[in-house]
Design a protein around this motif. Structure first.
Motif, PDB file in Angstrom:
ATOM      1  N   SER A  42       0.057   4.126   2.391  1.00 56.05           N
ATOM      2  CA  SER A  42       0.842   5.017   2.806  1.00 56.05           C
ATOM      3  C   SER A  42       0.495   6.456   3.251  1.00 56.05           C
ATOM      4  N   LYS A  45       1.743   9.050   0.616  1.00 57.83           N
ATOM      5  CA  LYS A  45       1.386   8.763  -0.882  1.00 57.83           C
ATOM      6  C   LYS A  45       0.755  10.140  -1.555  1.00 57.83           C
ATOM      7  N   ASN A 165       8.438   9.814  -0.800  1.00 58.57           N
ATOM      8  CA  ASN A 165       8.722   8.414  -0.502  1.00 58.57           C
ATOM      9  C   ASN A 165       9.349   7.705  -1.870  1.00 58.57           C
ATOM     10  N   GLU A 316       4.258   8.334   7.812  1.00 62.73           N
ATOM     11  CA  GLU A 316       3.638   6.912   7.002  1.00 62.73           C
ATOM     12  C   GLU A 316       2.415   6.395   8.023  1.00 62.73           C
TER      13      GLU A 316
END
Length: 415
Positions: A42, A45, A165, A316
């Motif tokens: 992702s 992240k 996220n 993303e």
């Protein structure tokens, strides 16, 4: 370092003055580190994103919590957001004043200083293991109980932080579950070879005092910022030559895939178009600047305007997009105040953050800006059907902006 229980303890002490919801505040203040538990592939992240790292600071990496404060100022009455801000300030304080007490680099090797003064190579497992002992003790001292691990269990939960996220925060593999399962005190207290609990209590108190002063300073920064004219600048095809790169790589894609019909019109959702973007998205993202754009932005900044760059590129789908864009803009001499990526709606973003002017190449966003009281400048080829401000020349933009502000001032006088 600092770790979750340190953040919670600091947030709880700060909260004595604010009386916010304790659970939401504590969840907010551990949430920036939930990047660790997001799926590896992702784009959101990255720790740099959740911690608002400013890559324009070269000597020492910094959490730009001023950026977070100005971007989410209206949400800071929400304890989750306030806790998030406390985390960012805390991290920066510890990087600057606390970490150096324990961690040193000797002969190019990172080492940790033990209580007896000796140095030992800082293997992650070692400092991590010792840190767990302190966190469990802090949990007992500050009475930090378990936290809910599912969003459905948290009344009034709200979070629309673009850089976070939530998949890394909730669920059985999330940060909250980790805290509950690994950072609760045991029956026996283990003493650390590195850290002294009394030192940590003092560090926490010192951090609280620092945060209180920073909150006052941030409030003054916001007051001064509100006096500035705020200009939002679209990135793709306004600031950067994006379409040109897209066409260039599309021709390469067609050449490499002769079975594809070059005359067919491919729209979003088409598998062929999806293949193209999956292969070339990263290459298309970093085009050269439009002619005179860097010089014009520098001029606008020197005139005291706030210049923010905007793009709705989905975070993303890119690897470290913000970091790479910052580096790219440095290389091509594009300067600005802040960069905002990944928001859901440009219209709502402009309205929420009180922008005065938008510079954009897309009529959709020009019309949306007008609908929320933002004055747009259409950049690109002349559009005869549009009666508002428009130009295909970046060097004309400062004069256009001056005209807009003069007209706006005259209109306010008449009122």
């Amino acid at each position: 370092m600092p770790s979750a229980r340190i953040h919670e303890a600091i947030a709880r002490k700060i909260n004595k003055d604010y009386k916010m919801d304790d659970v939401l505040l504590r969840i907010g203040t551990v949430s920036p580190d939930s990047w660790r538990n997001v799926e590896t592939n992702s784009g959101v992240k990255d720790k740099y994103l959740t911690h608002f790292w400013d890559f324009r600071i070269k000597n020492r990496q910094a959490n730009n919590y001023e950026e977070f404060y100005l971007k989410y100022y209206r949400e800071l009455t929400n304890p989750f957001y306030f806790g998030y801000l406390i985390h960012l300030i805390t991290d920066q304080y510890w990087k600057t004043y606390i970490d150096s007490k324990y961690f040193v680099v000797e002969d190019g090797i990172s080492k940790i200083r033990l209580k007896d003064g000796t140095l030992r190579e800082d293997k992650d497992w070692y400092s991590y293991y010792e840190n767990l002992k302190i966190q469990k003790l802090l949990c007992k001292i500050y009475n930090l109980g378990k936290l809910p691990t599912e969003v459905e269990s948290i009344p009034n939960f709200k979070c629309e932080i673009d850089e976070l996220n939530l998949n890394g925060l909730f669920g059985s593999n999330g940060t909250l579950s980790y805290i509950n399962n690994n950072l609760m005190p045991g029956e026996n207290e283990e003493k650390s070879e590195v850290f002294d609990i009394n030192d940590f209590v003092k560090y926490i108190d010192d951090t609280v005092e620092f945060i209180k002063k920073e909150l006052m300073r941030l409030e003054q920064i916001k007051i001064e910022d509100d006096k500035r004219v705020k200009i939002a600048v679209d990135i793709d095809d306004t600031l950067l030559c994006t379409k040109e790169l897209e066409e260039y790589y599309w021709n390469i894609f067609l050449k490499d895939n002769p079975d594809i019909n070059p005359n067919e019109e491919y729209t979003w959702g088409n598998p062929t178009l999806a293949r193209f973007w999956a292969e070339y998205r990263e290459k298309i993202a970093f085009g050269k600047p439009k002619q005179d754009a860097p010089e014009t932005l520098n001029k606008l900044l020197s005139m005291g305007y706030r210049i923010d760059l905007l793009s709705a590129r989905p975070l993303e789908k890119y690897a470290s997009l913000k970091k790479k864009l910052v580096e790219h803009f440095e290389n091509i001499n594009i300067n600005y105040d802040y960069m905002n990526l990944g928001f859901y709606s440009k219209k709502e973003f402009l309205k929420k953050h009180d922008y005065d002017i938008l510079i954009d190449n897309d009529m959709k966003y020009i019309e949306e800006a007008e609908s929320v009281g933002v004055i747009p400048i259409l950049y690109g080829s002349y559009n005869p059907s549009y009666t508002g401000y428009q130009t295909s020349n970046w060097s004309e933009i400062p004069t256009i902006i001056e005209g807009i502000l003069i007209k706006k001032k005259q209109s306010n006088i008449k009122k």
